[in-house]
Write a protein that holds these residues in place. Structure first.
Motif, PDB file in Angstrom:
ATOM      1  N   HIS A  91       0.869  -1.167  -0.049  1.00 17.18           N
ATOM      2  CA  HIS A  91       0.094   0.147  -0.015  1.00 17.18           C
ATOM      3  C   HIS A  91       0.892   1.231   0.010  1.00 17.18           C
ATOM      4  O   HIS A  91       0.515   2.215   0.540  1.00 17.18           O
ATOM      5  N   SER A  92       2.076   1.142  -0.644  1.00 21.21           N
ATOM      6  CA  SER A  92       3.057   2.167  -0.644  1.00 21.21           C
ATOM      7  C   SER A  92       3.239   2.899  -1.980  1.00 21.21           C
ATOM      8  O   SER A  92       3.857   2.411  -2.733  1.00 21.21           O
ATOM      9  N   PRO A  93       2.386   4.061  -2.384  1.00 21.05           N
ATOM     10  CA  PRO A  93       2.500   4.310  -3.497  1.00 21.05           C
ATOM     11  C   PRO A  93       3.940   5.159  -3.980  1.00 21.05           C
ATOM     12  O   PRO A  93       4.300   5.390  -5.124  1.00 21.05           O
ATOM     13  N   VAL A  94       4.552   5.543  -3.062  1.00 22.95           N
ATOM     14  CA  VAL A  94       5.776   6.364  -2.920  1.00 22.95           C
ATOM     15  C   VAL A  94       6.795   5.840  -1.742  1.00 22.95           C
ATOM     16  O   VAL A  94       5.834   5.488  -0.734  1.00 22.95           O
ATOM     17  N   PRO A  95       7.866   5.812  -1.614  1.00 27.03           N
ATOM     18  CA  PRO A  95       8.774   5.390  -0.701  1.00 27.03           C
ATOM     19  C   PRO A  95       8.449   5.902   0.646  1.00 27.03           C
ATOM     20  O   PRO A  95       8.422   7.340   0.558  1.00 27.03           O
ATOM     21  N   GLY A  96       8.048   5.213   1.654  1.00 24.47           N
ATOM     22  CA  GLY A  96       7.877   5.748   3.206  1.00 24.47           C
ATOM     23  C   GLY A  96       6.356   6.156   3.263  1.00 24.47           C
ATOM     24  O   GLY A  96       6.155   6.924   4.117  1.00 24.47           O
ATOM     25  N   LEU A  97       5.671   6.001   2.326  1.00 22.50           N
ATOM     26  CA  LEU A  97       3.958   6.453   2.641  1.00 22.50           C
ATOM     27  C   LEU A  97       3.160   5.272   2.264  1.00 22.50           C
ATOM     28  O   LEU A  97       3.296   4.568   1.315  1.00 22.50           O
ATOM     29  N   VAL A  98       2.196   5.212   3.439  1.00 26.03           N
ATOM     30  CA  VAL A  98       1.270   3.920   3.372  1.00 26.03           C
ATOM     31  C   VAL A  98       0.005   4.910   3.281  1.00 26.03           C
ATOM     32  O   VAL A  98      -0.382   5.407   3.908  1.00 26.03           O
ATOM     33  N   HIS A  99      -0.770   4.176   1.967  1.00 27.33           N
ATOM     34  CA  HIS A  99      -2.158   4.626   1.849  1.00 27.33           C
ATOM     35  C   HIS A  99      -3.100   3.545   1.624  1.00 27.33           C
ATOM     36  O   HIS A  99      -3.316   3.059   0.629  1.00 27.33           O
ATOM     37  N   ARG A 100      -3.341   2.963   2.832  1.00 31.11           N
ATOM     38  CA  ARG A 100      -4.301   2.073   3.072  1.00 31.11           C
ATOM     39  C   ARG A 100      -5.765   2.232   3.121  1.00 31.11           C
ATOM     40  O   ARG A 100      -6.523   1.750   2.571  1.00 31.11           O
ATOM     41  N   TYR A 101      -6.245   3.464   3.691  1.00 29.97           N
ATOM     42  CA  TYR A 101      -7.441   3.976   3.847  1.00 29.97           C
ATOM     43  C   TYR A 101      -7.424   4.855   3.219  1.00 29.97           C
ATOM     44  O   TYR A 101      -6.663   6.023   3.099  1.00 29.97           O
ATOM     45  N   PRO A 102      -9.021   5.249   2.759  1.00 32.64           N
ATOM     46  CA  PRO A 102      -9.201   6.273   1.829  1.00 32.64           C
ATOM     47  C   PRO A 102      -8.790   7.820   2.173  1.00 32.64           C
ATOM     48  O   PRO A 102      -8.290   8.712   1.600  1.00 32.64           O
ATOM     49  N   ASP A 103      -9.038   8.201   3.492  1.00 34.27           N
ATOM     50  CA  ASP A 103      -8.750   9.361   4.020  1.00 34.27           C
ATOM     51  C   ASP A 103      -7.725   9.569   4.854  1.00 34.27           C
ATOM     52  O   ASP A 103      -7.188  10.546   5.515  1.00 34.27           O
ATOM     53  N   ARG A 104      -6.730   8.838   4.854  1.00 36.62           N
ATOM     54  CA  ARG A 104      -5.542   8.766   5.754  1.00 36.62           C
ATOM     55  C   ARG A 104      -4.502   8.259   5.187  1.00 36.62           C
ATOM     56  O   ARG A 104      -4.654   7.085   4.470  1.00 36.62           O
ATOM     57  N   VAL A 105      -3.237   8.597   5.370  1.00 42.47           N
ATOM     58  CA  VAL A 105      -1.952   8.056   5.027  1.00 42.47           C
ATOM     59  C   VAL A 105      -0.982   8.099   6.156  1.00 42.47           C
ATOM     60  O   VAL A 105      -1.034   8.906   7.159  1.00 42.47           O
ATOM     61  N   LEU A 106      -0.059   7.416   6.164  1.00 41.43           N
ATOM     62  CA  LEU A 106       0.869   7.297   7.052  1.00 41.43           C
ATOM     63  C   LEU A 106       2.265   7.624   6.467  1.00 41.43           C
ATOM     64  O   LEU A 106       2.520   6.949   5.478  1.00 41.43           O
ATOM     65  N   MET A 107       2.709   8.586   6.899  1.00 37.25           N
ATOM     66  CA  MET A 107       4.421   9.036   6.565  1.00 37.25           C
ATOM     67  C   MET A 107       5.241   8.961   7.236  1.00 37.25           C
ATOM     68  O   MET A 107       5.322   9.190   8.469  1.00 37.25           O
ATOM     69  N   LEU A 108       5.969   7.970   6.741  1.00 40.08           N
ATOM     70  CA  LEU A 108       7.204   7.450   7.655  1.00 40.08           C
ATOM     71  C   LEU A 108       8.441   8.720   7.397  1.00 40.08           C
ATOM     72  O   LEU A 108       8.935   8.396   6.157  1.00 40.08           O
ATOM     73  N   VAL A 109       8.861   9.404   8.116  1.00 41.17           N
ATOM     74  CA  VAL A 109       9.689  10.262   7.847  1.00 41.17           C
ATOM     75  C   VAL A 109      11.184   9.800   8.331  1.00 41.17           C
ATOM     76  O   VAL A 109      12.248  10.539   7.946  1.00 41.17           O
ATOM     77  N   THR A 110      11.457   8.877   9.061  1.00 41.28           N
ATOM     78  CA  THR A 110      12.709   8.202   9.508  1.00 41.28           C
ATOM     79  C   THR A 110      12.418   6.748   9.983  1.00 41.28           C
ATOM     80  O   THR A 110      11.119   6.460  10.315  1.00 41.28           O
ATOM     81  N   THR A 111      13.472   6.099   9.858  1.00 39.68           N
ATOM     82  CA  THR A 111      13.395   4.876  10.447  1.00 39.68           C
ATOM     83  C   THR A 111      14.304   4.812  11.924  1.00 39.68           C
ATOM     84  O   THR A 111      14.537   3.742  12.357  1.00 39.68           O
ATOM     85  N   GLN A 112      14.368   5.940  12.294  1.00 41.20           N
ATOM     86  CA  GLN A 112      15.117   5.937  13.744  1.00 41.20           C
ATOM     87  C   GLN A 112      13.953   6.105  14.819  1.00 41.20           C
ATOM     88  O   GLN A 112      12.979   6.791  14.625  1.00 41.20           O
TER      89      GLN A 112
END
Length: 159
Positions: free
Chosen positions: A37-58
């Motif tokens: 569900h990752s359209p671009v690296p570090g972004l998860v878009h599983r649900y229509p109205d929200r995304v999870l933005m991974l800004v770091t792996t630390q």
């Protein structure tokens, strides 16, 4: 944390038991299928109205229950300005996610980078909620400086 008590609740959050080190054939590295569900690296878009933005792996700690343990602390899985640009461009597109949850631990980022990301996200009219998921106040309280508080207060709306 009580280093002598293997059942100390705080210890059990971050120190795996010996049994947890045994990989089973049913184990999945990406158990939530975030990569699918990752359209671009570090972004998860599983649900229509929200995304999870991974800004770091630390992170300030390595929580044994982490759903992203496959990338936490991996130096080859870092996100760059180019990744942030792609993430923010996707969020600003007509897909219109209204809620943004920031993963990794955003409070471990340098303040200037965190401020830049927050400023750019806040400029997107349809982004209603920015949530900074963080364990820093618990595991690294000295990181909560006046500069960090000011940075977050300028871009995060409470209530």
């Amino acid at each position: 944390m009580d280093p002598e008590d293997p059942n100390c609740p705080i210890r059990r959050q971050v120190l795996p038991s010996d049994q947890e080190g045994i990989n089973l054939t049913a184990d999945m590295a990406d158990s939530l299928a975030e990569d699918a569900h990752s359209p671009v690296p570090g972004l998860v878009h599983r649900y229509p109205d929200r995304v999870l933005m991974l800004v770091t792996t630390q992170c300030a700690s390595y929580c044994r229950y982490c759903t992203r343990s496959r990338i936490v602390g991996d130096p080859s899985a870092q996100f760059s300005r180019k990744d942030y640009d792609a993430q923010i461009n996707y969020i600003a597109s007509p897909t219109n996610p209204r809620r943004l949850i920031s993963g990794g631990d955003p409070l471990t980022l340098p303040v200037r980078i965190l401020e830049d990301v927050l400023r750019r996200l806040r400029a997107i009219p349809h982004v209603e909620v920015i949530r900074l998921g963080s364990r820093v106040p618990i595991f690294l309280p000295q990181r909560i400086t006046p500069e960090l508080v000011t940075c977050c207060a300028n871009f995060i709306r409470c209530g």
